[in-house]
Design a protein around this motif. Structure first.
Motif, PDB file in Angstrom:
ATOM      1  N   SER A 179       0.829  -1.202   0.000  1.00 32.49           N
ATOM      2  CA  SER A 179       0.000   0.000   0.000  1.00 32.49           C
ATOM      3  C   SER A 179       0.864   1.252   0.000  1.00 32.49           C
ATOM      4  CB  SER A 179      -0.913   0.018   1.238  1.00 32.49           C
ATOM      5  OG  SER A 179      -1.742  -1.130   1.275  1.00 32.49           O
ATOM      6  N   ALA A 180       0.315   2.346  -0.548  1.00 32.98           N
ATOM      7  CA  ALA A 180       1.027   3.627  -0.583  1.00 32.98           C
ATOM      8  C   ALA A 180       0.177   4.759  -0.031  1.00 32.98           C
ATOM      9  CB  ALA A 180       1.443   3.954  -2.013  1.00 32.98           C
ATOM     10  N   GLU A 181      -0.973   4.419   0.559  1.00 27.44           N
ATOM     11  CA  GLU A 181      -1.871   5.415   1.130  1.00 27.44           C
ATOM     12  C   GLU A 181      -2.166   5.055   2.578  1.00 27.44           C
ATOM     13  OE1 GLU A 181      -4.159   6.371  -3.090  1.00 27.44           O
ATOM     14  OE2 GLU A 181      -5.138   5.108  -1.580  1.00 27.44           O
ATOM     15  N   LEU A 182      -2.348   6.091   3.420  1.00 25.67           N
ATOM     16  CA  LEU A 182      -2.467   5.875   4.859  1.00 25.67           C
ATOM     17  C   LEU A 182      -3.535   6.795   5.427  1.00 25.67           C
ATOM     18  CD1 LEU A 182      -1.179   4.369   7.303  1.00 25.67           C
ATOM     19  CD2 LEU A 182       0.442   6.269   7.484  1.00 25.67           C
ATOM     20  N   PHE A 183      -4.380   6.232   6.289  1.00 23.13           N
ATOM     21  CA  PHE A 183      -5.402   6.986   7.019  1.00 23.13           C
ATOM     22  C   PHE A 183      -5.191   6.762   8.504  1.00 23.13           C
ATOM     23  CE2 PHE A 183      -9.328   7.219   9.403  1.00 23.13           C
ATOM     24  CZ  PHE A 183      -9.974   8.339   8.917  1.00 23.13           C
ATOM     25  N   GLY A 184      -5.212   7.838   9.280  1.00 23.47           N
ATOM     26  CA  GLY A 184      -5.087   7.716  10.726  1.00 23.47           C
ATOM     27  C   GLY A 184      -6.091   8.597  11.433  1.00 23.47           C
ATOM     28  N   HIS A 185      -6.591   8.116  12.573  1.00 22.98           N
ATOM     29  CA  HIS A 185      -7.603   8.834  13.344  1.00 22.98           C
ATOM     30  C   HIS A 185      -7.071   9.080  14.747  1.00 22.98           C
ATOM     31  CE1 HIS A 185     -11.583   8.504  15.783  1.00 22.98           C
ATOM     32  NE2 HIS A 185     -11.292   9.772  15.555  1.00 22.98           N
TER      33      HIS A 185
END
Length: 274
Positions: free
Chosen positions: A85-91
């Protein structure tokens, strides 16, 4: 997906859904991966979403001794590499970890929902001792009420503390609340990492990845000050304020609304995308 091994040998459970390019999701503090299920499903039409089960209850095992933001970064990097993967989401605290990943790696896209990056004196310094005390003793309702009021997520001054404590007692005995009690010892080190040695946030100017910062309109005032400030520091960042949702939008109150913003950002071509 089989478990993934982090750089220090720790085992990570990852739940994957959808199809398309890979997007890794790092949940927020005191949150299990299943709280991101509806967000992941909403994005599954355009992305293969890989949600990390942070250390604690579950197959990822207990938090390692000396847990720190660097361990969270190593975990996220391991999942990015294993899934291609090359995309990241963080909360929340996961958003802070995602920011630190972007300091070490150039990502195609970075999305952070209210990252726990303490900037310009936020949250209120006077609340920090109470927040940290809420960590090791956080299985009690009093500690949880102190934690929530210190972050501004409970209406201190409007609802008396005894009432908030009673409400926290009830919440800690729900199925999700029992999981929160198990994860609560991680709260104190996460607060220390969020309000660490870079209060002006200048380090984040080194993030070169195209970035979307999302905030909810029903959040504490300090969040509304901090998130635009962070967006101004990151060279290729956009800031989006969603009027109705609160801090828990990705994992509870408005996952579809958050997913719409994330999908639009990830799938729109522009000159800064890589």
């Amino acid at each position: 997906m089989p478990t993934i091994t982090s750089a220090d040998g720790a085992r990570l459970e990852v739940t994957s859904t959808g199809s398309g390019p890979g997007l890794v999701v790092v949940p927020g503090g005191l949150r299990r991966s299943h709280r991101c299920r509806r967000l992941a499903e909403s994005l599954g039409d355009s992305r293969t979403v890989h949600v990390i089960e942070r250390h604690g209850p579950g197959d990822s095992g207990p938090p390692p001794a000396g847990s720190s933001i660097e361990r969270e970064v190593e975990d996220a990097l391991a999942v990015l590499d294993a899934t291609g993967s090359a995309e990241l989401f963080g909360h929340g605290y996961g958003g802070l970890a995602a920011l630190h990943v972007a300091l070490r790696r150039d990502l195609r896209r970075l999305v952070i929902h209210e990252p726990a990056a303490g900037l310009d004196g936020a949250p209120d310094p006077a609340s920090r001792p109470g927040l940290e005390r809420g960590g090791p003793h956080g299985r009690t309702a009093t500690a949880m009420a102190t934690f929530l009021t210190g972050l501004g997520f409970a209406p201190v001054g409007v609802v008396p503390m005894p009432a908030l404590t009673a409400f926290a007692w009830f919440l800690l005995r729900t199925p999700d609340g029992r999981q929160t009690r198990q994860l609560q010892p991680t709260a104190a080190p996460e607060v220390r990492a969020a309000v660490g040695p870079d209060p002006d946030g200048h380090r984040y100017a080194a993030v070169t990845s195209p970035t979307l910062i999302i905030a909810g309109g029903r959040d504490p005032e300090w969040q509304h000050r901090m998130q635009p400030r962070l967006a101004a520091l990151i060279p290729h960042a956009r800031y989006a304020l969603v009027p109705e949702p609160d801090h828990h939008a990705p994992g509870g109150s408005a996952p579809a609304a958050v997913a719409d913003l994330v999908r639009a950002f990830l799938t729109t071509d522009d000159a800064t995308a890589r």
